[in-house]
Design a protein around this motif. Sequence first.
Motif, PDB file in Angstrom:
ATOM      1  N   ARG A   1       0.831  -1.219   0.124  1.00 33.23           N
ATOM      2  CA  ARG A   1      -0.122   0.086  -0.112  1.00 33.23           C
ATOM      3  C   ARG A   1       0.734   1.201   0.099  1.00 33.23           C
ATOM      4  NH1 ARG A   1      -4.502  -1.960   4.684  1.00 33.23           N
ATOM      5  NH2 ARG A   1      -4.747  -4.144   3.521  1.00 33.23           N
ATOM      6  N   THR A   2       1.930   1.283   0.585  1.00 37.69           N
ATOM      7  CA  THR A   2       2.780   2.324   0.752  1.00 37.69           C
ATOM      8  C   THR A   2       3.682   2.468  -0.541  1.00 37.69           C
ATOM      9  OG1 THR A   2       3.198   2.011   3.157  1.00 37.69           O
ATOM     10  CG2 THR A   2       4.922   3.339   1.887  1.00 37.69           C
ATOM     11  N   PHE A   3       3.916   1.437  -1.011  1.00 36.75           N
ATOM     12  CA  PHE A   3       4.639   1.379  -2.305  1.00 36.75           C
ATOM     13  C   PHE A   3       3.756   1.958  -3.524  1.00 36.75           C
ATOM     14  CE2 PHE A   3       4.742  -1.128  -6.361  1.00 36.75           C
ATOM     15  CZ  PHE A   3       6.234  -0.681  -6.829  1.00 36.75           C
ATOM     16  N   ILE A   4       2.364   1.679  -3.429  1.00 36.77           N
ATOM     17  CA  ILE A   4       1.605   2.128  -4.645  1.00 36.77           C
ATOM     18  C   ILE A   4       1.463   3.631  -4.329  1.00 36.77           C
ATOM     19  CG2 ILE A   4      -1.070   2.367  -5.316  1.00 36.77           C
ATOM     20  CD1 ILE A   4      -0.937  -0.819  -4.698  1.00 36.77           C
ATOM     21  N   GLU A   5       1.428   3.884  -3.123  1.00 31.69           N
ATOM     22  CA  GLU A   5       1.023   5.611  -2.981  1.00 31.69           C
ATOM     23  C   GLU A   5       2.425   6.511  -3.153  1.00 31.69           C
ATOM     24  OE1 GLU A   5      -0.175   5.726   1.316  1.00 31.69           O
ATOM     25  OE2 GLU A   5      -2.010   4.626   0.647  1.00 31.69           O
ATOM     26  N   LYS A   6       3.396   5.759  -3.438  1.00 27.36           N
ATOM     27  CA  LYS A   6       4.694   6.535  -3.875  1.00 27.36           C
ATOM     28  C   LYS A   6       4.689   6.481  -5.380  1.00 27.36           C
ATOM     29  CE  LYS A   6       8.309   5.282  -2.427  1.00 27.36           C
ATOM     30  NZ  LYS A   6       9.549   4.073  -2.028  1.00 27.36           N
ATOM     31  N   GLN A   7       4.021   5.887  -6.024  1.00 30.70           N
ATOM     32  CA  GLN A   7       4.374   5.894  -7.461  1.00 30.70           C
ATOM     33  C   GLN A   7       3.750   7.155  -8.222  1.00 30.70           C
ATOM     34  OE1 GLN A   7       6.200   3.619  -8.455  1.00 30.70           O
ATOM     35  NE2 GLN A   7       6.055   3.049  -6.182  1.00 30.70           N
ATOM     36  N   SER A   8       4.350   7.419  -9.378  1.00 31.36           N
ATOM     37  CA  SER A   8       3.871   8.501 -10.350  1.00 31.36           C
ATOM     38  C   SER A   8       3.657   8.106 -11.616  1.00 31.36           C
ATOM     39  CB  SER A   8       5.269   9.365 -10.410  1.00 31.36           C
ATOM     40  OG  SER A   8       5.815  10.010  -9.484  1.00 31.36           O
TER      41      SER A   8
END
Length: 309
Positions: A40-47
């Motif tokens: 979930r944290t990984f997804i929120e970091k994406q551009s």
Amino acid sequence: MSSKFAFHAGERAVQSRAGEAMIADRNFAVMSDTVLPGARTFIEKQSMVAVACVDAAGKSWASLIFGKPGFLSTPNGTSIRIALTSNQREPSDPVWEHLHIDSRLGLLFIELGTRRRYRVNGTVTSIDEAAVEVAIAEAYPNCPKYIQRRHLRSQHELATHPAQKAGQALTASLADVIRQADTLFIASNHVEGHLDASHRGGAPGFIAFINNDTLRIPDYQGNSLFNTLGNLHLNPQCGLVIPDFAGNQLLHLNGRAVLHWDIADEAGLSGGTHRFWDFHIDAWRLRELPLSLEWEYLDASPFNPSVAI
């Protein structure tokens, strides 16, 4: 394999043909209908997210959607929120053009700089002026092979309206984009399964030309699930998007795939699988991105097989 999830007939046929059905069952254990907390944290970091959609005629389209970190989120892990306002959705993008309530979507969250990726398949449940909500049906991590590392150093909105072109026969300039490509994304689907957005990568030149309207792509060794090839086995219609990182544009291709098994491959272009698929181009669309993206190339995947010289 969890009884809640099952391979469809096309995936099973390809797994059996490749002799990897037992490996597929073992790897399928990571499948869930909820995004893992760490992801979930990984997804929120994406551009950037790769997206697969289907139009009213049943044709699959692949695209890439960009935004500032935080525009993608999954607060509870059961849905994905794409927070782009209606003004930020480029109408020439086939995803926004064909998106509606109950649309099936394939999403691939991919961080090129770290070679991490996470796949989500689901259905659109809400579209409003602020965002799109996607209910998650399947969520699972993917391996980092064949990803060329790039770092997105900056992005900002362009003042001018992005241009686009479309046609059927490839031009010389489009052929150059394809020959230089080291990354593509494919959208495939079948009514028995979910829509799938998948990454393919290799050394520049890994996409070969058979003739002016046919490309040949090697199928390297992967996670043995064969989601993409399983779809193509039952439904050859598919879509590609090839990013032109230097030109700040996307090349969308729509067409049909034909799988080839046990092809003679003395040069090792398939990495030992002897599997290829030909892509017969029906139509193309070239779009300038509405954002100016500055990419820094870092390095190629150490797993990339050789290409024809």
